[in-house]
Design an enzyme around this catalytic site. Structure first.
Site, PDB file in Angstrom:
ATOM      1  N   GLY A   1      10.116  -6.023  -3.667  1.00  0.00           N
ATOM      2  CA  GLY A   1      10.373  -6.051  -2.217  1.00  0.00           C
ATOM      3  C   GLY A   1      11.040  -7.347  -1.813  1.00  0.00           C
TER       4      GLY A   1
ATOM      5  N   GLY B   1      12.667 -10.510   4.034  1.00  0.00           N
ATOM      6  CA  GLY B   1      11.333 -10.746   4.585  1.00  0.00           C
ATOM      7  C   GLY B   1      10.447 -11.620   3.706  1.00  0.00           C
TER       8      GLY B   1
ATOM      9  N   ALA C   1      15.414  -0.813  -7.762  1.00  0.00           N
ATOM     10  CA  ALA C   1      14.490   0.183  -8.292  1.00  0.00           C
ATOM     11  C   ALA C   1      13.400   0.477  -7.274  1.00  0.00           C
ATOM     12  CB  ALA C   1      13.857  -0.337  -9.584  1.00  0.00           C
TER      13      ALA C   1
ATOM     14  N   TYR D   1      -2.050   2.941   6.024  1.00  0.00           N
ATOM     15  CA  TYR D   1      -1.709   1.605   5.512  1.00  0.00           C
ATOM     16  C   TYR D   1      -2.978   0.809   5.168  1.00  0.00           C
ATOM     17  CZ  TYR D   1       0.738  -2.963   5.716  1.00  0.00           C
ATOM     18  OH  TYR D   1       1.256  -4.202   5.458  1.00  0.00           O
TER      19      TYR D   1
ATOM     20  N   LYS E   1      -3.829  -0.679   1.560  1.00  0.00           N
ATOM     21  CA  LYS E   1      -3.971  -2.124   1.346  1.00  0.00           C
ATOM     22  C   LYS E   1      -5.402  -2.496   0.949  1.00  0.00           C
ATOM     23  CE  LYS E   1       0.254  -3.610   2.117  1.00  0.00           C
ATOM     24  NZ  LYS E   1       1.069  -4.089   0.993  1.00  0.00           N
TER      25      LYS E   1
HETATM   26  N1  LIG Z   1       5.069  -8.313   8.114  1.00  0.00           N
HETATM   27  C1  LIG Z   1       3.767  -8.265   8.259  1.00  0.00           C
HETATM   28  O1  LIG Z   1       3.222  -8.508   9.359  1.00  0.00           O
HETATM   29  C2  LIG Z   1       2.871  -7.942   7.090  1.00  0.00           C
HETATM   30  C3  LIG Z   1       1.494  -8.088   7.266  1.00  0.00           C
HETATM   31  C4  LIG Z   1       0.638  -7.804   6.206  1.00  0.00           C
HETATM   32  C5  LIG Z   1       1.156  -7.397   5.003  1.00  0.00           C
HETATM   33  N2  LIG Z   1       2.507  -7.236   4.866  1.00  0.00           N
HETATM   34  C6  LIG Z   1       2.983  -6.790   3.568  1.00  0.00           C
HETATM   35  O2  LIG Z   1       3.877  -7.749   3.036  1.00  0.00           O
HETATM   36  C7  LIG Z   1       4.836  -7.095   2.204  1.00  0.00           C
HETATM   37  C8  LIG Z   1       6.238  -7.481   2.661  1.00  0.00           C
HETATM   38  O3  LIG Z   1       6.391  -7.101   4.013  1.00  0.00           O
HETATM   39  P1  LIG Z   1       7.638  -7.499   4.933  1.00  0.00           P
HETATM   40  O4  LIG Z   1       7.076  -7.745   6.284  1.00  0.00           O
HETATM   41  O5  LIG Z   1       8.477  -8.505   4.270  1.00  0.00           O
HETATM   42  O6  LIG Z   1       8.354  -6.053   4.979  1.00  0.00           O
HETATM   43  P2  LIG Z   1       9.879  -5.643   4.951  1.00  0.00           P
HETATM   44  O7  LIG Z   1       9.899  -4.200   5.350  1.00  0.00           O
HETATM   45  O8  LIG Z   1      10.722  -6.599   5.730  1.00  0.00           O
HETATM   46  O9  LIG Z   1      10.252  -5.790   3.399  1.00  0.00           O
HETATM   47  C9  LIG Z   1       9.692  -4.938   2.433  1.00  0.00           C
HETATM   48  C10 LIG Z   1      10.659  -4.826   1.277  1.00  0.00           C
HETATM   49  O10 LIG Z   1      10.081  -3.922   0.316  1.00  0.00           O
HETATM   50  C11 LIG Z   1      11.087  -3.016  -0.115  1.00  0.00           C
HETATM   51  N3  LIG Z   1      10.482  -1.781  -0.578  1.00  0.00           N
HETATM   52  C12 LIG Z   1       9.833  -0.850   0.175  1.00  0.00           C
HETATM   53  N4  LIG Z   1       9.456   0.164  -0.578  1.00  0.00           N
HETATM   54  C13 LIG Z   1       9.851  -0.110  -1.850  1.00  0.00           C
HETATM   55  C14 LIG Z   1       9.766   0.585  -3.078  1.00  0.00           C
HETATM   56  N5  LIG Z   1       9.181   1.791  -3.153  1.00  0.00           N
HETATM   57  N6  LIG Z   1      10.287   0.017  -4.186  1.00  0.00           N
HETATM   58  C15 LIG Z   1      10.911  -1.193  -4.128  1.00  0.00           C
HETATM   59  N7  LIG Z   1      11.035  -1.888  -2.965  1.00  0.00           N
HETATM   60  C16 LIG Z   1      10.517  -1.349  -1.849  1.00  0.00           C
HETATM   61  C17 LIG Z   1      11.972  -2.815   1.107  1.00  0.00           C
HETATM   62  O11 LIG Z   1      13.253  -2.291   0.769  1.00  0.00           O
HETATM   63  C18 LIG Z   1      12.016  -4.222   1.693  1.00  0.00           C
HETATM   64  O12 LIG Z   1      13.074  -4.986   1.186  1.00  0.00           O
HETATM   65  C19 LIG Z   1       4.533  -5.604   2.291  1.00  0.00           C
HETATM   66  O13 LIG Z   1       3.703  -5.223   1.220  1.00  0.00           O
HETATM   67  C20 LIG Z   1       3.770  -5.501   3.582  1.00  0.00           C
HETATM   68  O14 LIG Z   1       2.950  -4.361   3.625  1.00  0.00           O
HETATM   69  C21 LIG Z   1       3.378  -7.515   5.872  1.00  0.00           C
END
Ligand SMILES: NC(=O)c1ccc[n+]([C@@H]2O[C@H](COP(=O)([O-])OP(=O)(O)OC[C@H]3O[C@@H](n4cnc5c(N)ncnc54)[C@H](O)[C@@H]3O)[C@@H](O)[C@H]2O)c1
Length: 233
Positions: A8, A12, A51, A141, A145
């Site tokens: 990912g 972000g 991937a 979710y 998680k």
């Molecule tokens: N932003 C928040 O407030 C927050 C809070 C708690 C946890 N998280 C967790 O942190 C992580 C990153 O979140 P973020 O905010 O940067 O989200 P985001 O949506 O900006 O980035 C997530 C990335 O994961 C990639 N991705 C999604 N599904 C995928 C798959 N099946 N295979 C490969 N890549 C995949 C997406 O293309 C994207 O680039 C995630 O696991 C999210 O659940 C985020």
């Protein structure tokens, strides 16, 4: 050089984790299903695999890329994740299944495939969420998680003493995932955070970098909440 694999990582939190681990001296392999992962990799001067962590053949391709890399794999960060928020009474089965398949299933599958390739003393860091404690509209979710925390403990026991496995549970962090939230909802969320601010991707990257480092060499099976105190307020 030691290699860190970050999923990912196109944008972000994942992108921030990748650049923080590069600062710590790791070579990097970025993984994402978004083709922008190649732009991010170019900007950071590192390698990438496009991937989907929830698809077994793609998991195999990621493992092949790790095997083919000239640097010694030491760190795996399972950060890729998705949300499909719905009130429970409106949640359709595909929303439930997709979120569990990616966040929990993908984390499990990639750890199973890559952990055997990590050098002794290596580290796995999973990204969970404070939402596992319960958020309206995030039943799917939260379960996924919460499952990541169970998985973290299971893998911590199964892979000890060779590898350490820990989780970071972010609270509300500014990213594309949260950008779509209406301004009033965002204000309500931030008002409930004791430290009175949204988290930044770098806050999560610092927690991950510490757990991945030698400084945390006696820490395994743990969850580090980086959520401005929201986990207990
Ligand atoms: N932003 C928040 O407030 C927050 C809070 C708690 C946890 N998280 C967790 O942190 C992580 C990153 O979140 P973020 O905010 O940067 O989200 P985001 O949506 O900006 O980035 C997530 C990335 O994961 C990639 N991705 C999604 N599904 C995928 C798959 N099946 N295979 C490969 N890549 C995949 C997406 O293309 C994207 O680039 C995630 O696991 C999210 O659940 C985020």
């Amino acid at each position: 050089m030691s290699l860190a694999i970050v999923t990912g990582a196109a944008r972000g939190i994942g992108r921030s984790i990748a650049s923080r681990l590069a600062e710590a001296g790791h070579a990097l392999l970025l993984v994402d299903l978004d083709e922008r992962v190649h732009d991010t990799a170019r900007e950071l001067g590192v390698g990438a695999v496009r991937a989907d962590i929830s698809q077994p053949p793609d998991v195999g391709r990621i493992a092949d890329a790790v095997r083919a890399h000239r640097d010694e794999p030491r760190v795996l960060v399972n950060n890729a994740g998705i949300t499909r928020d719905r009130l429970l009474r409106k949640m359709a089965e595909p929303d439930f299944r997709a979120v569990v398949r990616v966040n929990l299933g993908g984390t499990w599958a990639l750890t199973e495939a890559v952990a055997p390739l990590l050098a002794d003393g290596g580290s796995v860091v999973n990204i969970s969420s404070r939402a596992q404690l319960g958020n309206v509209g995030q039943f799917n979710y939260g379960i996924a998680k919460g499952g990541v925390i169970g998985l973290t403990r299971g893998h911590a026991l199964a892979l000890a003493p060779r590898l350490r496995v820990n989780a970071v549970a972010p609270g509300f962090v500014e990213s594309e995932m949260t950008a779509a939230m209406p301004a009033d909802a965002r204000r309500r969320v931030v008002d409930a955070i004791p430290l009175a601010a949204a988290g930044q991707p770098r806050d999560i990257a610092e927690a991950v970098a510490w757990l991945a480092s030698e400084a945390a060499s006696y820490v395994t099976g743990q969850v580090l909440y980086s959520c401005g105190g929201r986990s207990f307020s």
